[in-house]
Design a protein around this motif. Sequence first.
Motif, PDB file in Angstrom:
ATOM      1  N   GLY A 158       0.904  -1.069  -0.515  1.00  0.00           N
ATOM      2  CA  GLY A 158      -0.338   0.294   0.392  1.00  0.00           C
ATOM      3  C   GLY A 158       0.788   1.233  -0.297  1.00  0.00           C
ATOM      4  N   ALA A 159       2.251   1.409  -0.474  1.00  0.00           N
ATOM      5  CA  ALA A 159       3.250   2.604  -0.472  1.00  0.00           C
ATOM      6  C   ALA A 159       2.719   2.825  -1.589  1.00  0.00           C
ATOM      7  N   THR A 160       2.860   4.504  -1.736  1.00  0.00           N
ATOM      8  CA  THR A 160       2.023   5.533  -3.220  1.00  0.00           C
ATOM      9  C   THR A 160       3.917   5.226  -3.678  1.00  0.00           C
ATOM     10  N   SER A 161       3.944   5.892  -4.898  1.00  0.00           N
ATOM     11  CA  SER A 161       4.485   6.186  -5.684  1.00  0.00           C
ATOM     12  C   SER A 161       5.271   8.124  -5.039  1.00  0.00           C
ATOM     13  N   ARG A 162       3.630   8.733  -4.404  1.00  0.00           N
ATOM     14  CA  ARG A 162       4.122   9.813  -3.607  1.00  0.00           C
ATOM     15  C   ARG A 162       5.524   9.344  -2.773  1.00  0.00           C
ATOM     16  N   HIS A 163       5.266   8.528  -1.614  1.00  0.00           N
ATOM     17  CA  HIS A 163       6.488   7.521  -0.881  1.00  0.00           C
ATOM     18  C   HIS A 163       7.965   7.495  -1.664  1.00  0.00           C
ATOM     19  N   ALA A 178      12.941  11.621  -2.093  1.00  0.00           N
ATOM     20  CA  ALA A 178      13.991  11.554  -2.617  1.00  0.00           C
ATOM     21  C   ALA A 178      13.968  13.280  -2.685  1.00  0.00           C
ATOM     22  N   GLU A 179      12.584  14.420  -2.084  1.00  0.00           N
ATOM     23  CA  GLU A 179      12.504  15.050  -1.822  1.00  0.00           C
ATOM     24  C   GLU A 179      13.837  15.477  -0.480  1.00  0.00           C
ATOM     25  N   LEU A 203       7.413   4.884   8.149  1.00  0.00           N
ATOM     26  CA  LEU A 203       8.024   5.949   8.643  1.00  0.00           C
ATOM     27  C   LEU A 203       8.080   7.373   7.473  1.00  0.00           C
ATOM     28  N   ILE A 204       7.831   7.479   6.394  1.00  0.00           N
ATOM     29  CA  ILE A 204       7.353   8.643   5.890  1.00  0.00           C
ATOM     30  C   ILE A 204       6.954   9.593   6.563  1.00  0.00           C
TER      31      ILE A 204
END
Length: 438
Positions: free
Chosen positions: A165-170, A175-176, A319-320
């Motif tokens: 269920g992680a996403t590409s935004r994570h 990287a940000e 964690l993010i």
Amino acid sequence: MVANKVYVIGVGMSKFIKPRGEVDYPEFALEAAVKALNDAGVTYDAVEYAAVGYVYGDSTAGQRVLYQLGMTQIPIINVNNNCSTGSTALYQARNAVASGQVECAMALGFERMARGSLTSTFADRTNPLDHVNIVMASEVGFDPKSPPAAQIFGNAGIAYMEKYGATSRHLAQIAEKNHRHSALNPYSQFRDIYTLEQVEQSPKVFGPLTKLQCCPTSDGAGCSILASEAFISKHNLWDVAVEIVSQVMATDSPRMLSTDAIEWAGCDMTRRAAIEAYKKAGITPNDVQVIELHDCFSANELLTYDGLGLTKQGEAHTLIDSGNNTYGGKYVINPSGGLISKGHPLGATGLAQCTELVWQLRNWTGDRQVANATYALQHNVGLGGAVVITIYKKANGNATQPRVGYNPAIEARGITQEEYEKAASNIKHRASFLEAKL
């Protein structure tokens, strides 16, 4: 056999730069070695053993670099272990001290790279990654237009997202964060800060991975000087000493060749090494404050949160979401900017990670300092594969002022003739080709 305690007493690195060919490896590798020796306050004559790591280069390049400091006839071992090469050199040097074979050893890593994505150098023989590439091609296909490493890590990231269920935004958030951290590191190849949207909208490389989520090719070098307790006491170096409380190397398990794309990135060897490293150090992940981990792609940083036990399996993205991977959170991960922004000269990466963590534990890193750093963890992985995990502990009496006259953790300088002379062998048997350089 009970191993002797091993300490890092000196570290140094060059700036990481885009491959340009203007500076050759003997020059920037010498810079890192001189800085590390000056940081420790010893000359090359004190070094009894050297492990030198690089991936791209002819044999005995390590000798070519170190002969500039002195032809002292010590053992010089040249190491190539893909992207974990620098930490493999560190592992070799540490073992030499821990075993009692020597009291002082050097680990040096450098790389002069070609521009563009990594490619196989030898097209006339079997690729060491052919096994995982065959599995990947049979399961999800192989894109001849995308870099193979980006496909391995990108597919692993996709599988993690689909499964947990992680996403590409994570991935973009990782990287940000790392680009933001690198703005405070004078050694970083890139020091620009990007918004989350800029990271997401940068050119696509493979799957969810964009250009700003991938490490660049880089030139650069790093070096560490390791020593025994007896050596440190003899030379009164406790003020700069940082203990390596545990270090573990592992290679792939059969999971790497399974149909689970997460495992193609070598996650199981990270799990194995992490469990052993914590056990040997007598700590848990909760005891660590600062981490330098191998974020060659943002997807690998996500996967490694699980592998290092920072989160439960499948919960890396939490964690993010909680902010516990940056300043103000539970861990500060990649305060240097990581591979994504600091750069990734393959043989130098592991020694640059060591350098950053030693500086952090000495409390030297200024605006990027991690508060109350007592334990630091280093993770350096190479496909093919090998991973080295090293845990460092703050020692008593760390130096409040660097002995080199400026703070190398917050100011990246080149080396001077005087600094070279302080580091080089006092016995006048240096290679004559150096005289034209300095």
